[in-house]
Design a protein around this motif. Structure first.
Motif, mmCIF file in Angstrom:
data_model
loop_
_atom_site.group_PDB
_atom_site.id
_atom_site.type_symbol
_atom_site.label_atom_id
_atom_site.label_comp_id
_atom_site.label_asym_id
_atom_site.label_seq_id
_atom_site.Cartn_x
_atom_site.Cartn_y
_atom_site.Cartn_z
ATOM 1 N N ALA A 175 -39.237 -0.448 25.002
ATOM 2 C CA ALA A 175 -40.467 0.298 24.692
ATOM 3 C C ALA A 175 -40.243 1.747 25.102
ATOM 4 O O ALA A 175 -39.253 2.078 25.765
ATOM 5 C CB ALA A 175 -41.679 -0.296 25.414
ATOM 6 N N ASP A 176 -41.150 2.609 24.705
ATOM 7 C CA ASP A 176 -41.048 4.024 25.085
ATOM 8 C C ASP A 176 -41.234 4.164 26.594
ATOM 9 O O ASP A 176 -42.192 3.627 27.165
ATOM 10 C CB ASP A 176 -42.107 4.841 24.356
ATOM 11 C CG ASP A 176 -41.842 4.909 22.861
ATOM 12 O OD1 ASP A 176 -40.718 4.591 22.441
ATOM 13 O OD2 ASP A 176 -42.772 5.271 22.118
ATOM 14 N N LEU A 177 -40.310 4.878 27.236
ATOM 15 C CA LEU A 177 -40.378 5.129 28.679
ATOM 16 C C LEU A 177 -40.743 6.590 28.885
ATOM 17 O O LEU A 177 -40.100 7.484 28.324
ATOM 18 C CB LEU A 177 -39.031 4.818 29.346
ATOM 19 C CG LEU A 177 -38.485 3.398 29.113
ATOM 20 C CD1 LEU A 177 -37.158 3.223 29.853
ATOM 21 C CD2 LEU A 177 -39.492 2.347 29.551
ATOM 22 N N ASP A 178 -41.772 6.823 29.697
ATOM 23 C CA ASP A 178 -42.315 8.164 29.880
ATOM 24 C C ASP A 178 -41.844 8.785 31.184
ATOM 25 O O ASP A 178 -41.280 8.117 32.066
ATOM 26 C CB ASP A 178 -43.849 8.124 29.837
ATOM 27 C CG ASP A 178 -44.355 7.589 28.523
ATOM 28 O OD1 ASP A 178 -43.999 8.157 27.474
ATOM 29 O OD2 ASP A 178 -45.108 6.591 28.530
ATOM 30 N N LEU A 179 -42.131 10.080 31.319
ATOM 31 C CA LEU A 179 -41.738 10.831 32.508
ATOM 32 C C LEU A 179 -42.356 10.218 33.761
ATOM 33 O O LEU A 179 -43.545 9.878 33.783
ATOM 34 C CB LEU A 179 -42.180 12.290 32.380
ATOM 35 C CG LEU A 179 -41.656 13.078 31.172
ATOM 36 C CD1 LEU A 179 -42.287 14.455 31.148
ATOM 37 C CD2 LEU A 179 -40.152 13.193 31.219
ATOM 38 N N GLY A 180 -41.537 10.094 34.804
ATOM 39 C CA GLY A 180 -42.037 9.613 36.079
ATOM 40 C C GLY A 180 -42.232 8.120 36.163
ATOM 41 O O GLY A 180 -42.731 7.619 37.173
ATOM 42 N N GLN A 181 -41.847 7.375 35.140
ATOM 43 C CA GLN A 181 -42.054 5.930 35.117
ATOM 44 C C GLN A 181 -40.856 5.221 35.739
ATOM 45 O O GLN A 181 -39.700 5.579 35.491
ATOM 46 C CB GLN A 181 -42.254 5.452 33.675
ATOM 47 C CG GLN A 181 -42.699 4.008 33.544
ATOM 48 C CD GLN A 181 -43.043 3.662 32.104
ATOM 49 O OE1 GLN A 181 -42.899 4.485 31.209
ATOM 50 N NE2 GLN A 181 -43.502 2.445 31.888
ATOM 51 N N ALA A 182 -41.135 4.200 36.566
ATOM 52 C CA ALA A 182 -40.074 3.415 37.192
ATOM 53 C C ALA A 182 -39.645 2.307 36.236
ATOM 54 O O ALA A 182 -40.475 1.651 35.600
ATOM 55 C CB ALA A 182 -40.545 2.834 38.516
ATOM 56 N N ILE B 83 -37.541 8.451 27.085
ATOM 57 C CA ILE B 83 -36.600 7.543 26.431
ATOM 58 C C ILE B 83 -37.393 6.702 25.442
ATOM 59 O O ILE B 83 -38.403 6.091 25.805
ATOM 60 C CB ILE B 83 -35.883 6.634 27.450
ATOM 61 C CG1 ILE B 83 -35.140 7.493 28.487
ATOM 62 C CG2 ILE B 83 -34.919 5.684 26.758
ATOM 63 C CD1 ILE B 83 -34.496 6.681 29.599
ATOM 64 N N TYR B 84 -36.950 6.654 24.195
ATOM 65 C CA TYR B 84 -37.698 5.961 23.155
ATOM 66 C C TYR B 84 -37.163 4.548 22.948
ATOM 67 O O TYR B 84 -36.042 4.219 23.353
ATOM 68 C CB TYR B 84 -37.644 6.759 21.847
ATOM 69 C CG TYR B 84 -38.237 8.132 21.973
ATOM 70 C CD1 TYR B 84 -39.615 8.313 21.961
ATOM 71 C CD2 TYR B 84 -37.425 9.251 22.151
ATOM 72 C CE1 TYR B 84 -40.171 9.573 22.103
ATOM 73 C CE2 TYR B 84 -37.975 10.517 22.285
ATOM 74 C CZ TYR B 84 -39.349 10.669 22.262
ATOM 75 O OH TYR B 84 -39.900 11.911 22.409
ATOM 76 N N LYS B 85 -37.972 3.737 22.317
ATOM 77 C CA LYS B 85 -37.623 2.341 22.083
ATOM 78 C C LYS B 85 -36.321 2.247 21.281
ATOM 79 O O LYS B 85 -36.138 2.918 20.271
ATOM 80 C CB LYS B 85 -38.752 1.648 21.319
ATOM 81 C CG LYS B 85 -38.502 0.175 21.047
ATOM 82 C CD LYS B 85 -39.678 -0.445 20.321
ATOM 83 C CE LYS B 85 -39.427 -1.921 20.032
ATOM 84 N NZ LYS B 85 -40.573 -2.548 19.324
ATOM 85 N N GLY B 86 -35.391 1.387 21.761
ATOM 86 C CA GLY B 86 -34.105 1.213 21.105
ATOM 87 C C GLY B 86 -33.056 2.232 21.498
ATOM 88 O O GLY B 86 -31.906 2.128 21.067
ATOM 89 N N GLU B 87 -33.413 3.195 22.327
ATOM 90 C CA GLU B 87 -32.467 4.228 22.749
ATOM 91 C C GLU B 87 -31.748 3.774 24.012
ATOM 92 O O GLU B 87 -32.353 3.210 24.931
ATOM 93 C CB GLU B 87 -33.213 5.526 23.022
ATOM 94 C CG GLU B 87 -32.320 6.680 23.439
ATOM 95 C CD GLU B 87 -33.112 7.933 23.728
ATOM 96 O OE1 GLU B 87 -32.512 8.914 24.207
ATOM 97 O OE2 GLU B 87 -34.338 7.938 23.486
ATOM 98 N N PRO B 88 -30.416 3.993 24.102
ATOM 99 C CA PRO B 88 -29.708 3.621 25.331
ATOM 100 C C PRO B 88 -30.234 4.390 26.540
ATOM 101 O O PRO B 88 -30.585 5.572 26.448
ATOM 102 C CB PRO B 88 -28.254 4.012 25.018
ATOM 103 C CG PRO B 88 -28.173 4.049 23.535
ATOM 104 C CD PRO B 88 -29.515 4.498 23.060
ATOM 105 N N VAL B 89 -30.290 3.715 27.666
ATOM 106 C CA VAL B 89 -30.722 4.347 28.907
ATOM 107 C C VAL B 89 -29.501 5.005 29.536
ATOM 108 O O VAL B 89 -28.534 4.332 29.908
ATOM 109 C CB VAL B 89 -31.332 3.307 29.864
ATOM 110 C CG1 VAL B 89 -31.766 3.979 31.162
ATOM 111 C CG2 VAL B 89 -32.508 2.608 29.209
ATOM 112 N N LEU B 90 -29.546 6.339 29.649
ATOM 113 C CA LEU B 90 -28.408 7.098 30.134
ATOM 114 C C LEU B 90 -28.724 7.752 31.471
ATOM 115 O O LEU B 90 -29.872 8.101 31.756
ATOM 116 C CB LEU B 90 -28.016 8.167 29.105
ATOM 117 C CG LEU B 90 -27.746 7.670 27.682
ATOM 118 C CD1 LEU B 90 -27.415 8.830 26.768
ATOM 119 C CD2 LEU B 90 -26.639 6.629 27.667
ATOM 120 N N GLU B 91 -27.693 7.954 32.270
ATOM 121 C CA GLU B 91 -27.844 8.533 33.607
ATOM 122 C C GLU B 91 -28.472 9.928 33.582
ATOM 123 O O GLU B 91 -29.330 10.232 34.423
ATOM 124 C CB GLU B 91 -26.478 8.582 34.295
ATOM 125 C CG GLU B 91 -26.487 9.190 35.688
ATOM 126 C CD GLU B 91 -27.266 8.353 36.681
ATOM 127 O OE1 GLU B 91 -27.863 8.947 37.609
ATOM 128 O OE2 GLU B 91 -27.282 7.115 36.531
#
Length: 287
Positions: A44-51, A87-95
């Protein structure tokens, strides 16, 4: 003769098609037999400051030779990490899009080292009609009066990131504008001083800019004189209205009165005479 030529072309086409199928099958077999790895992407879409939690991640097969730099394949390494960039849905989570390890969730966790957060009061006009959202970039325009009390408008800061809109750091539906009364910006201490001074001595305006536009544009500002092409606005003189002469009544001449005759002085009363006799001498006195 023509039938033989058509038959030859047909056979040649069939052979070319069979060769293409064989080559495609061989290429797909090589890809399937190649080394594969997994990359964690957002569900799902991950927003600023979200754990980040394990439920927000999903492993996806990825060619081993084309792994994104800074990607993860173990969800345990991402447990509790805080998102610093959307970070948007389906996007790799990068450092690079994550806050340093040990950072707690919240708006302060997404502020870059050496930067600060400052809030600016806005309205429908200053806030670009409500199209600002967390992650947007803006330029700051100030309208003030200089030392000679002349109005001037100038861009003082460029490419400032919006951290939060009102009390929300989550990016809403981008297709829907929302008018708010405050915007929080990420700035350096020097930029914060400029903003604080500008909003106290003049009027601030925000200008939305493209996120991929990183070019700076140096401007000298514009004054009222330059706005009117170096000519002061001409004001047509108002024609003076002559006073209407009022008719005067004819002057009536009056003959001067003759001076009154002086009253005659009263006649002097006759003096009294007294005779005095002394012996043989006689004398008289007038009174």
């Amino acid at each position: 003769m023509q039938s033989k030529r058509a038959l030859f072309m047909l056979i040649l086409s069939v052979l070319a098609g069979v060769a293409a199928v064989i080559l495609a099958a061989r290429w797909m077999g090589q890809q399937a037999s190649g080394e594969r790895s997994t990359v964690l992407v957002a569900t799902a879409d991950l927003d600023l400051g979200q754990a980040i939690t394990a439920q927000m991640l999903q492993p996806v097969a990825w060619p081993a030779g084309a792994l994104p730099v800074g990607s993860f394949n173990d969800a345990k390494l991402l447990e509790g990490r805080v998102v610093r960039a959307s970070i948007y849905k389906g996007e790799p989570v990068l450092e690079p899009k994550l806050a340093p390890e040990g950072t707690k969730a919240g708006l302060d966790s997404v502020i870059k080292p050496g930067h600060r957060a400052i809030t600016v009061q806005v309205n429908e006009v200053v806030g670009v009609a409500g199209f600002l959202a967390p992650g947007s970039y803006v330029d700051l325009l100030v309208n003030i009066k200089d030392d000679r009390e002349k109005a001037i408008s100038r861009v003082v800061l460029e490419r400032i990131m919006v951290l939060a809109v009102a009390q929300e750091a989550r990016r809403p539906d981008e297709t829907k504008a929302r008018v708010v009364n405050a915007v929080t910006l990420e700035v350096t201490p020097d930029q914060a001083e400029k903003i604080d001074l500008a909003r106290n001595v003049g009027t601030l305006s925000l200008m939305l800019r493209n996120q991929v536009d990183i070019d700076e544009t140096a401007t000298a500002g514009i004054t009222r004189k330059e706005l009117f092409n170096d000519q002061a606005p001409v004001v047509a003189p108002t024609p003076a209205t002559a006073p209407v002469a009022q008719a005067r009544p004819p002057v009536r001449r009056v003959a001067p009165r003759p001076a009154a005759a002086a009253a005659p002085k009263p006649a002097a009363e006759p003096a009294s005479t007294v005779e005095v006799i002394r012996g043989t001498q006689k004398s008289s006195s007038n009174f």
